[in-house]
Write a protein that holds these residues in place. Structure first.
Motif, PDB file in Angstrom:
ATOM      1  N   ILE A 374       0.831  -1.206   0.000  1.00 24.47           N
ATOM      2  CA  ILE A 374       0.000   0.000   0.000  1.00 24.47           C
ATOM      3  C   ILE A 374       0.866   1.257   0.000  1.00 24.47           C
ATOM      4  O   ILE A 374       1.827   1.375   0.754  1.00 24.47           O
ATOM      5  N   GLY A 375       0.513   2.196  -0.869  1.00 24.49           N
ATOM      6  CA  GLY A 375       1.196   3.491  -0.904  1.00 24.49           C
ATOM      7  C   GLY A 375       2.573   3.468  -1.531  1.00 24.49           C
ATOM      8  O   GLY A 375       3.347   4.411  -1.369  1.00 24.49           O
ATOM      9  N   PHE A 376       2.900   2.438  -2.292  1.00 22.99           N
ATOM     10  CA  PHE A 376       4.238   2.302  -2.875  1.00 22.99           C
ATOM     11  C   PHE A 376       4.140   2.517  -4.384  1.00 22.99           C
ATOM     12  O   PHE A 376       3.622   1.659  -5.114  1.00 22.99           O
ATOM     13  N   ASN A 377       4.625   3.673  -4.857  1.00 24.85           N
ATOM     14  CA  ASN A 377       4.508   4.053  -6.264  1.00 24.85           C
ATOM     15  C   ASN A 377       5.844   4.551  -6.822  1.00 24.85           C
ATOM     16  O   ASN A 377       5.997   5.731  -7.145  1.00 24.85           O
ATOM     17  N   PRO A 378       6.819   3.670  -6.952  1.00 25.09           N
ATOM     18  CA  PRO A 378       8.103   4.121  -7.504  1.00 25.09           C
ATOM     19  C   PRO A 378       8.037   4.239  -9.028  1.00 25.09           C
ATOM     20  O   PRO A 378       7.605   3.320  -9.722  1.00 25.09           O
ATOM     21  N   PHE A 379       8.451   5.400  -9.530  1.00 27.13           N
ATOM     22  CA  PHE A 379       8.592   5.582 -10.969  1.00 27.13           C
ATOM     23  C   PHE A 379       9.935   5.023 -11.415  1.00 27.13           C
ATOM     24  O   PHE A 379      10.057   4.456 -12.485  1.00 27.13           O
ATOM     25  N   HIS A 380      10.961   5.215 -10.563  1.00 25.37           N
ATOM     26  CA  HIS A 380      12.302   4.694 -10.846  1.00 25.37           C
ATOM     27  C   HIS A 380      12.737   3.737  -9.745  1.00 25.37           C
ATOM     28  O   HIS A 380      12.667   4.070  -8.558  1.00 25.37           O
ATOM     29  N   SER A 381      13.160   2.556 -10.145  1.00 20.71           N
ATOM     30  CA  SER A 381      13.799   1.627  -9.217  1.00 20.71           C
ATOM     31  C   SER A 381      15.307   1.826  -9.295  1.00 20.71           C
ATOM     32  O   SER A 381      15.837   2.219 -10.332  1.00 20.71           O
ATOM     33  N   ILE A 382      16.016   1.540  -8.203  1.00 24.45           N
ATOM     34  CA  ILE A 382      17.452   1.820  -8.131  1.00 24.45           C
ATOM     35  C   ILE A 382      18.277   0.549  -8.243  1.00 24.45           C
ATOM     36  O   ILE A 382      19.184   0.452  -9.071  1.00 24.45           O
ATOM     37  N   ASN A 383      17.966  -0.449  -7.437  1.00 22.50           N
ATOM     38  CA  ASN A 383      18.715  -1.713  -7.473  1.00 22.50           C
ATOM     39  C   ASN A 383      17.982  -2.741  -6.620  1.00 22.50           C
ATOM     40  O   ASN A 383      17.041  -2.409  -5.885  1.00 22.50           O
ATOM     41  N   ALA A 384      18.404  -3.984  -6.710  1.00 26.55           N
ATOM     42  CA  ALA A 384      17.851  -5.048  -5.874  1.00 26.55           C
ATOM     43  C   ALA A 384      18.876  -6.161  -5.780  1.00 26.55           C
ATOM     44  O   ALA A 384      19.775  -6.276  -6.619  1.00 26.55           O
TER      45      ALA A 384
END
Length: 577
Positions: A374-384
């Motif tokens: 809930i409430g998680f809206n990343p336009f850009h991901s960085i790494n994983a």
């Protein structure tokens, strides 16, 4: 026929179709010859007059739509050219051939032997109607650095089919994706006009309608300019630092429709992973390219468990998984466009964001796992990365856009990017999150050698407001991080100075035992007070991200999007036709 012909794989297109008078091509002599020539020229003149009249009628219809049905409005500043194209967001009007630059501070480190290239929107024609920052023609700004010569700057358009067609026409022909469909009347009118232009032969959507204005990627020993509404465009740097577009690239027919602007390359294996999203099923498709020159594209993996179209701009990989985030920004279906906003892209406040994980080498989506966040809206991901120590846990770093309803605005004080560290336990079925920094940040990057594996440091731009960047921070996302503020270094550009996405360049990328942050952070910076632009080189290990070199550029660089640094050896390899 005088036409610029571009060939990519098995397909080709003509940039223009201006037919010259044919008198000179007639070999025969005598009265009959002259009669036939006169008739042919008369027919050609009639055809030109007809085409001119047809173009005039269509342009008048375009002007009518932009004046009476959907004119630019100060009530929608994110699509008003007077706002969007103001200050250093305004385009540079001409291309710049390779032009010598001067180092005005310090000295360029030896490892910066190559080219820094950044992509961004730069419309070739002033918009007739509403315009969004994402809609401009792609322009590359390449700073070539050599130990033997002074640095040179070159700015060239990516010669997409759209760019070449509209250059030949002297006006915009293809409707803007993000600004051309504001409400049903505008969407209907512009769709009808686009269909009329297609029927009139003014453009062929089968050749692509993308602008290649978002990012760049280097894999398969090729350099690509990318925009997610089209196929990649292969480009190259010449020996003198110029930029050439080689053409639209479909990997020998293996790639269809579109591809993300954010593919991920695992430098340890040489493989590249990518995806595309689509307004019709399958809404998401995952695929990868083998390592090495001529890396073969593997078969598509349709993700049928994505139940509705979503704007998925970015993703990340680990050694075991590919990780997607299904955010609240969705692609609108035909009925939603008719009875809703009319826009092909919109925010659905009732939708619950989800994180999806699929095995990295999956043949289908049977093992895809989705987790509500809930409430998680990343336009850009960085790494994983995959967490060590047993279990099946993935750690994701991404920039969560707060107030997602403002996410597509060109520049808004309401947009706040919060870098978060997300822990996904696949065995327990749980997701936990912790903020890394409370600053307004975006365009986060890591050392490219750490893509898909555990990293400690992130370099991100400070929004003021986004996408304008007033400085760069270095974040420590290690295990002993605090809750909310993990900034370990910061460099602000100064009053009236704004930059773009930072990029990390390792001093010695082949040293597997070297320190992760042993290198430099580079970016373009513009001074709005005097109109000058610079290229900055910052020491990534300095507590103040000390500026070790600055290059004065021969003209301003408009604010843009994503870039990369290519070493000289890669520049040479990417130069092959």
């Amino acid at each position: 026929m005088n036409a610029a012909l571009y060939t990519t794989g098995t397909s080709s297109f003509t940039a223009s179709a201006t037919i010259p008078p044919i008198t000179a091509s007639i070999k025969s002599s005598g009265k009959s010859s002259r009669v036939h020539a006169a008739a042919a020229n008369h027919h050609h003149q009639q055809e030109c007059n007809y085409n001119s009249l047809r173009s005039l009628i269509l342009n008048v219809a375009d002007d009518f739509i932009n004046t009476f049905i959907d004119p630019p409005s100060s009530h929608r500043p994110s699509t008003d050219p007077r706002f969007v194209l103001s200050g250093n967001f305004s385009p540079v009007v001409d291309e710049l051939p390779p032009t010598e630059c001067h180092v005005i501070h310090g000295s360029l480190p030896p490892c910066l032997d190559g080219a820094y290239i950044r992509n961004g929107p730069n419309p070739q024609h002033h918009p007739r109607g509403p315009y969004h920052f994402f809609d401009g023609d792609g322009m590359l700004h390449a700073l070539t650095i050599s130990r033997a010569h002074p640095p040179t700057l070159c700015s060239r358009y990516v010669k997409t089919y759209k760019y070449l067609t509209e250059r030949a026409a002297g006006a915009t022909l293809i409707p803007n994706i993000f600004s051309g469909f504001n409400g049903f009347p505008a969407a209907a009118a512009r769709s009808i006009l686009a269909a009329a232009r297609i029927l009139a032969g003014q453009f062929d959507p089968g050749n692509g309608i993308g602008v290649a204005n978002t990012s760049l990627a280097f894999f398969d020993d090729r350099l690509f300019a990318l925009g997610e509404s089209d196929l990649p465009y292969a480009v190259r740097l010449t020996e003198d630092g110029d930029i050439e577009t080689l053409g639209r690239h479909d990997f020998d027919g293996g790639l269809a429709l579109t591809m993300t602007a954010h593919p991920k390359t695992d430098l340890q294996t040489g493989e590249t992973f990518a995806f595309r999203y689509c307004p019709v099923q399958p809404y998401l498709t995952y695929f990868r390219f083998d390592a090495g020159v001529g890396g073969r594209k593997q078969p598509d993996v349709p993700i049928f468990s994505l139940s509705r179209p979503s704007l998925i701009h970015d993703f990340v990989i680990t050694k075991k998984y590919a990780v997607f985030v299904d955010i609240q920004i969705a692609m609108q279906g035909p009925m939603e466009m008719v009875f809703g906003s009319g826009s092909p892209v919109g925010v659905d406040p009732k939708k619950t964001p989800r994180v999806g994980l699929i095995p990295r080498y999956a043949a289908d989506d049977s093992e895809m796992r989705w987790f509500d966040v809930i409430g998680f809206n990343p336009f850009h991901s960085i790494n994983a990365w995959d967490e060590e120590g047993g279990g099946d846990v993935v750690v994701l770093l991404a920039t969560n856009i707060m107030s997602v309803e403002h996410a597509l605005e060109t520049s808004s004080e309401h947009i706040h990017g919060l870098v978060e560290k997300v822990r996904i336990d696949l065995n327990a079925g749980t997701v936990s999150r912790v903020p890394v920094s409370t600053r307004n940040l975006d365009f986060g990057v890591v050392n490219p050698g750490y893509v898909g594996r555990k990293n400690r440091f992130v370099y991100a731009g400070v929004g003021d407001p986004l996408p304008k960047i007033s400085g760069v921070v270095k974040l420590d996302v290690g295990d002993e991080m605090g809750r909310g503020e993990n900034t370990v270094a910061c460099r602000m550009f100064g009053s009236g100075c704004f930059g773009g996405e930072p990029f990390f360049v390792a001093k010695n990328p082949k040293d597997t035992n070297g320190e992760e942050d042993d290198g430099y952070v580079v970016t373009y910076v513009h001074d709005e007070k005097n109109g000058a632009s610079r290229f900055l080189v910052m020491d990534a290990q300095s507590p103040e991200l000390e500026i070790v070199a600055a290059v004065k550029l021969p003209r301003r660089i408009p604010y843009g999007l994503h870039g990369l640094f290519l070493r000289e050896s890669d520049v040479r390899r990417a130069g092959r036709p």
